[in-house]
Enzyme design. Structure first.
Site, PDB file in Angstrom:
ATOM      1  CE  LYS A  71      -2.072   3.213   1.714  1.00  0.00           C
ATOM      2  NZ  LYS A  71      -1.586   4.503   1.442  1.00  0.00           N
TER       3      LYS A  71
ATOM      4  CD  GLU B 230      12.729   0.978  10.133  1.00  0.00           C
ATOM      5  OE1 GLU B 230      13.257   1.843  10.842  1.00  0.00           O
ATOM      6  OE2 GLU B 230      13.180  -0.152  10.298  1.00  0.00           O
TER       7      GLU B 230
ATOM      8  CB  CYS C 225      12.907   8.822   8.785  1.00  0.00           C
ATOM      9  SG  CYS C 225      13.657   7.423   7.707  1.00  0.00           S
TER      10      CYS C 225
ATOM     11  CD  GLU D  75       9.567  12.851  11.673  1.00  0.00           C
ATOM     12  OE1 GLU D  75       8.613  12.333  11.842  1.00  0.00           O
ATOM     13  OE2 GLU D  75      10.661  12.316  11.249  1.00  0.00           O
TER      14      GLU D  75
HETATM   15  P1  NAP Z   1       1.594   8.622   7.447  1.00  0.00           P
HETATM   16  O1  NAP Z   1       0.018   9.220   7.762  1.00  0.00           O
HETATM   17  O2  NAP Z   1       1.964   7.899   8.790  1.00  0.00           O
HETATM   18  O3  NAP Z   1       1.637   7.859   6.338  1.00  0.00           O
HETATM   19  C1  NAP Z   1       2.406   6.652   5.898  1.00  0.00           C
HETATM   20  C2  NAP Z   1       1.483   5.495   5.129  1.00  0.00           C
HETATM   21  O4  NAP Z   1       0.370   4.897   6.000  1.00  0.00           O
HETATM   22  C3  NAP Z   1       0.700   5.994   4.216  1.00  0.00           C
HETATM   23  O5  NAP Z   1       0.713   5.119   3.224  1.00  0.00           O
HETATM   24  C4  NAP Z   1      -0.682   6.279   4.703  1.00  0.00           C
HETATM   25  O6  NAP Z   1      -1.556   6.127   3.569  1.00  0.00           O
HETATM   26  C5  NAP Z   1      -0.767   5.060   5.654  1.00  0.00           C
HETATM   27  N1  NAP Z   1      -1.638   5.333   6.567  1.00  0.00           N
HETATM   28  C6  NAP Z   1      -2.348   6.384   7.184  1.00  0.00           C
HETATM   29  N2  NAP Z   1      -3.064   6.083   8.115  1.00  0.00           N
HETATM   30  C7  NAP Z   1      -3.213   4.825   8.118  1.00  0.00           C
HETATM   31  C8  NAP Z   1      -3.592   3.903   9.177  1.00  0.00           C
HETATM   32  N3  NAP Z   1      -4.604   4.313  10.126  1.00  0.00           N
HETATM   33  N4  NAP Z   1      -3.537   2.926   9.101  1.00  0.00           N
HETATM   34  C9  NAP Z   1      -2.599   2.213   7.993  1.00  0.00           C
HETATM   35  N5  NAP Z   1      -1.990   2.948   7.529  1.00  0.00           N
HETATM   36  C10 NAP Z   1      -2.346   4.221   7.500  1.00  0.00           C
HETATM   37  O7  NAP Z   1       2.311   9.888   7.281  1.00  0.00           O
HETATM   38  P2  NAP Z   1       1.842  11.049   6.450  1.00  0.00           P
HETATM   39  O8  NAP Z   1       0.638  11.805   6.648  1.00  0.00           O
HETATM   40  O9  NAP Z   1       2.199  10.894   4.960  1.00  0.00           O
HETATM   41  O10 NAP Z   1       3.015  12.028   7.047  1.00  0.00           O
HETATM   42  C11 NAP Z   1       2.658  12.746   8.187  1.00  0.00           C
HETATM   43  C12 NAP Z   1       4.230  12.976   9.083  1.00  0.00           C
HETATM   44  O11 NAP Z   1       4.728  11.663   9.166  1.00  0.00           O
HETATM   45  C13 NAP Z   1       5.022  13.634   8.326  1.00  0.00           C
HETATM   46  O12 NAP Z   1       5.013  14.946   8.248  1.00  0.00           O
HETATM   47  C14 NAP Z   1       6.250  13.129   9.030  1.00  0.00           C
HETATM   48  O13 NAP Z   1       6.346  13.970  10.339  1.00  0.00           O
HETATM   49  C15 NAP Z   1       5.985  11.721   9.337  1.00  0.00           C
HETATM   50  N6  NAP Z   1       6.511  10.741   8.485  1.00  0.00           N
HETATM   51  C16 NAP Z   1       7.744  10.055   8.701  1.00  0.00           C
HETATM   52  C17 NAP Z   1       8.208   9.188   7.508  1.00  0.00           C
HETATM   53  C18 NAP Z   1       9.231   8.281   8.166  1.00  0.00           C
HETATM   54  O14 NAP Z   1       9.991   7.660   7.144  1.00  0.00           O
HETATM   55  N7  NAP Z   1       9.553   8.258   9.387  1.00  0.00           N
HETATM   56  C19 NAP Z   1       7.810   9.094   6.553  1.00  0.00           C
HETATM   57  C20 NAP Z   1       6.540   9.851   6.313  1.00  0.00           C
HETATM   58  C21 NAP Z   1       6.134  10.694   6.768  1.00  0.00           C
HETATM   59  P3  NAP Z   1      -1.929   7.543   3.034  1.00  0.00           P
HETATM   60  O15 NAP Z   1      -0.831   8.367   2.820  1.00  0.00           O
HETATM   61  O16 NAP Z   1      -2.349   7.099   1.562  1.00  0.00           O
HETATM   62  O17 NAP Z   1      -3.142   8.286   3.737  1.00  0.00           O
END
Ligand code: NAP
Ligand code: MG
Length: 501
Positions: free
Chosen positions: A197, A271, A305, A404
């Site tokens: 996904k 992660e 990250c 972050e």
């Molecule tokens: P996120 O919501 O954690 O998204 C990561 C993945 O999880 C996406 O594929 C997302 O789908 C999916 N997802 C969202 N809600 C979920 C749920 N309840 N159950 C299972 N999967 C779910 O991250 P984001 O909203 O894209 O970014 C928000 C913040 O997260 C960023 O600003 C950053 O601080 C942090 N982040 C950290 C990393 C890292 O590598 N550590 C990477 C990305 C973001 P959709 O995107 O399709 O909704």
């Protein structure tokens, strides 16, 4: 063969995307979402719609999980020799290499990151990852163990490794192709089947990877892909037919995943976020340190990250280092990632732009000093561009130092005593990585030992390789990707007792 320019490649890809409505790969067939719905994917450099991808939801996830379960049980995959599994992974790596330039441009269009950096880092990194894990199926086995039965009994004990089963792989938008490779490669090497996904913002290279896996010859249903939103990810995590979830993304969603996976106690690896310190001792070579510190926060527009987002520099070198890092920040060429001159592209989305921008106000209110950046760069009215930004005179109580930001925002803090420095560096809910800059070998290793983080870099930063484990202490995650540890994540151990008498 005639060389195609990056612009020409982008134009062809954009035309092809506009002409093809999105599909999901389930059980070896490209199908529309059950609802028939699609959603837009956007080019962050322009804000324009790039194409439409299938809007997968719980019903599609259910079909994909069933297809993955069926493929897991089929002899074509279950009984495939270790060598053949490795060969399939090698073939997939070759196909990524064949399409490397195209994948780099596709990622640039979808995510915004500069195509030349994507080609050199992400695409080549993904090829390396698949080749590395292609070597594991023939080398990853069990042991015979010297158990101690009652005297006189003749017992053989051995262990085997079995695939953990159907894996739900949920990945973020910051390194879309790499994050897919980091999970898909070890999962397939271990003999699992997967439902991937990708993030809603960046589905395109993952879709291409799924197509390449089909071309490589993986049996139908071994690699399934569901594009969609968080609800599709949530359905995958809650599904009783999934044996393991591997997730990269925010700490907040990671916690939700842990709660939701409890239903069938599926295995979970995470992660998550980071707030990695860069530590500069007074004897450090400031030239290379400053360059690497700038790179460590501004690469990928800070959406990394492991981003080294808080710098602790000894008071005696504070002004000097701040000046050098600021010079690097100001020199970065901001622009559309299709332009080969560009070092620094847009953020991934308007949402991310607003989030990063909100921290500029927070930092100012908290009393940090804005040295450079802090908003939309001049001459970039379209797209989600944000300047490389540095706050000086920050302290450990500030939100810009604790949270972050996931954008190009660096906080610089002075320190005086080594003991207090270590305390400050460890004063974080995260523990993903850290950088140490010194020429004193004892101090370097003493500090590496004291820092609570999954990766420590000494006189370098952000070096990553599939042979060495990657992951976080504390709230930065559970488990380690890469290396033998990744094979362990995707397998179960069985202990077999044989009475030989
Ligand atoms: P996120 O919501 O954690 O998204 C990561 C993945 O999880 C996406 O594929 C997302 O789908 C999916 N997802 C969202 N809600 C979920 C749920 N309840 N159950 C299972 N999967 C779910 O991250 P984001 O909203 O894209 O970014 C928000 C913040 O997260 C960023 O600003 C950053 O601080 C942090 N982040 C950290 C990393 C890292 O590598 N550590 C990477 C990305 C973001 P959709 O995107 O399709 O909704
Ligand atoms: Mg996009």
């Amino acid at each position: 063969m005639q060389e195609i320019s990056t612009q020409e490649r982008a134009a062809r890809l954009t035309a092809a995307l506009a002409a093809t409505p999105g599909k999901l790969l389930i059980g070896g067939k490209w199908v529309a979402a059950q609802s028939g719905r699609t959603f837009e994917t956007i080019n962050p450099a322009t804000g324009a719609v790039l194409g439409h991808v299938a809007h997968g939801e719980a019903a599609d996830v259910d079909l994909a999980v069933k297809a993955a379960r069926q493929a897991l049980e089929q002899p074509a995959w279950r009984l495939m020799s270790a060598q053949d599994r490795g060969n399939l992974l090698l073939r997939l790596a070759d196909l990524i290499e064949r399409d490397a330039d195209e994948l780099a441009v596709l990622e640039c269009l979808d995510n915004g990151k500069p195509a030349k950096l994507t080609r050199a880092v992400e695409v080549d990194g993904s090829i390396k990852t698949f080749r590395y894990f292609a070597g594991w199926p023939t080398k990853f086995g069990g042991e015979t163990l010297p158990v101690s039965p009652r005297s006189g009994a003749r017992i053989l004990n051995y262990t085997t490794r079995e695939p953990v089963g159907v894996c739900g792989l949920i990945i973020p938008w910051n390194y879309p192709l790499s994050m897919a490779a980091w999970k898909v490669a070890p999962a397939l090497a271990a003999g699992c089947t997967v439902v991937l996904k990708p993030a809603e913002q960046t589905p395109l290279t993952a879709l291409r990877l799924a197509a390449l896996a089909q071309e490589a010859g993986f049996p139908d249903g071994v690699f399934n892909i569901i594009t969609g939103f968080g609800d599709a990810g949530a359905a995958l995590v809650a599904h009783p037919g999934v044996d393991k979830v591997a997730f990269t993304g925010s700490t907040e969603v990671g916690k939700r995943i842990v709660a939701s996976a409890a239903g069938n106690l599926k295995k979970v690896s995470l992660e998550l976020g980071g707030k990695s310190p860069q530590i500069v001792f007074p004897d450090a070579d400031l030239g290379p340190a400053a360059q690497s510190i700038a790179q460590g926060i501004f690469f990928n527009q800070g959406q990394t990250c492991t981003a080294g987002s808080r710098v602790y520099v000894h008071r005696s070198r504070y002004d000097e280092l701040l000046g050098l890092v600021s010079d690097h920040a100001k020199r970065l060429r901001i622009g559309d990632g299709l332009d080969p001159a560009t070092d620094f592209g847009p953020l991934v989305s308007d949402e991310q732009w607003q989030r990063v921008n909100s921290y500029i106000g927070i930092g100012r209110e908290e009393g940090a000093r804005l040295v450079t950046g802090g908003g939309r760069p001049a001459g970039h009215d379209k797209g989600y561009f944000f300047e490389p930004t540095i706050f000086a005179d920050a302290d450990g109580s500030m939100r810009i130092v604790r949270e972050e930001i996931f954008g190009p925002v660096l906080s610089v803090l002075p320190w005086s005593e080594e003991e207090d420095l270590v305390r400050q560096a460890n004063d974080s809910e995260f523990g993903l990585s850290a950088g140490i800059w010194t020429n004193d070998i004892r101090r370097a290793h003493r500090t590496a030992a004291a820092i609570k983080a999954g990766t420590v870099w000494i006189n370098c930063f952000n070096m990553i390789d599939p042979s060495t484990p990657f992951g976080g202490f504390k709230q930065s995650g559970w488990g380690r990707e890469h290396g033998r540890q990744a094979m362990e994540l995707y397998s179960e151990v069985k202990s077999v007792w044989v009475n030989l008498s």
